[in-house]
Scaffold this active site. Structure first.
Site, PDB file in Angstrom:
ATOM      1  N   HIS A  54      -2.249  -3.705  -6.780  1.00 12.61           N
ATOM      2  CA  HIS A  54      -1.758  -2.506  -7.555  1.00 12.61           C
ATOM      3  C   HIS A  54      -1.856  -2.866  -9.300  1.00 12.61           C
ATOM      4  CE1 HIS A  54       0.556   0.010  -4.499  1.00 12.61           C
ATOM      5  NE2 HIS A  54      -0.620  -0.469  -4.142  1.00 12.61           N
ATOM      6  N   GLU A  56       0.413  -2.431 -11.341  1.00 13.73           N
ATOM      7  CA  GLU A  56       1.653  -2.756 -12.084  1.00 13.73           C
ATOM      8  C   GLU A  56       1.637  -4.431 -11.597  1.00 13.73           C
ATOM      9  OE1 GLU A  56       2.901   1.270 -10.377  1.00 13.73           O
ATOM     10  OE2 GLU A  56       1.307  -0.355  -9.960  1.00 13.73           O
ATOM     11  N   CYS A  84       5.285   2.771  -6.670  1.00 13.44           N
ATOM     12  CA  CYS A  84       5.785   2.696  -5.372  1.00 13.44           C
ATOM     13  C   CYS A  84       6.779   1.799  -5.209  1.00 13.44           C
ATOM     14  CB  CYS A  84       4.668   2.165  -4.425  1.00 13.44           C
ATOM     15  SG  CYS A  84       4.240   0.567  -4.575  1.00 13.44           S
ATOM     16  N   CYS A  87       5.960  -2.164  -6.086  1.00 10.86           N
ATOM     17  CA  CYS A  87       6.026  -2.208  -7.535  1.00 10.86           C
ATOM     18  C   CYS A  87       7.234  -2.263  -8.279  1.00 10.86           C
ATOM     19  CB  CYS A  87       4.822  -1.331  -8.286  1.00 10.86           C
ATOM     20  SG  CYS A  87       3.314  -1.833  -7.672  1.00 10.86           S
TER      21      CYS A  87
END
Length: 166
Positions: A54, A56, A84, A87
Site C-alpha cells: 500500500h 502508506e 485501511c 495502514c
C-alpha cells in the site's frame, strides 16, 4: 487546511498518478518532516503481488530508512484516500503526528468512516487528522479509475461472448 497541506497533497496526487499508470488503484502518499518531503509511496499490490504494498506502508518504510528510526515523530503523512485498518495501524505504530486525507473511504476507511483507529484513547499514540484536502481531485482520480476498470471488464466480456467472463 493550509496552503502547505494543498502543496503536499498535490505531491501525493502525483504518486497516485504513478499507480494509475501501472493499472494499480491510484492511491498516493507522501511523508513530510521539517517542511520537506522525506518519503513517497503509491499502491503496488498487483505489481509486487503483495498485500502489504500500500502507498502508506511504502512511504513509512522509506521515511524510517531516511530518518534512521522506526519512530516518525514530527512527521505528517498526506494520503489521497483514507487509510485501511492495516495502514491506520501502521501510522499509529510509527508515531506519525498528523495525517492529512484527501477523500474518505466509506467501505474500508479506518480514520473515521468505519472506525477511527488513529484516535483511540486506549492506544499509546493518537494521530491528529485533517480531512478533505483537495477532496475533489483525490476522489476524481479514484472514481475515474474504477469507471474505466468496469468498462474494461464489460468490454472483455462482450469480446469473449461470455457474460460470466470465463
Amino acid at each position: 487546511m493550509t496552503d502547505q497541506d494543498e502543496k503536499y497533497m498535490k505531491a501525493a496526487l502525483k504518486q497516485a498518478e504513478k499507480a494509475k499508470a501501472i493499472h494499480e488503484v491510484p492511491i498516493g502518499c507522501v511523508i513530510v518532516y521539517e517542511g520537506r518531503i522525506i518519503a513517497r509511496g503509491y499502491n503496488r499490490r498487483k505489481i509486487d503481488q503483495n498485500t502489504l504494498s500500500h502507498a502508506e506502508l511504502t512511504a513509512i518504510r522509506k521515511a524510517s530508512k531516511k530518518l534512521g528510526d522506526w519512530r516518525l515523530e514530527g512527521c505528517t503523512m498526506y494520503v489521497t484516500l483514507e487509510p485501511c485498518q492495516m495502514c491506520a495501524g501502521a501510522i499509529v505504530q510509527a508515531r506519525i503526528d498528523r495525517l492529512v486525507i484527501g477523500c474518505m473511504s466509506p467501505k474500508s476507511g479506518c480514520a473515521g468512516s468505519i472506525i477511527n483507529l488513529l484516535q483511540m484513547e486506549a492506544f499509546n499514540h493518537q494521530v491528529e487528522i485533517t480531512k478533505g484536502v483537495l477532496e475533489g481531485p483525490c476522489s476524481k482520480i479514484l472514481s475515474g479509475f474504477f469507471v474505466a476498470l468496469r468498462q474494461s471488464i464489460k468490454d472483455n466480456k462482450e469480446e469473449s461472448g461470455n457474460e460470466a467472463g470465463f
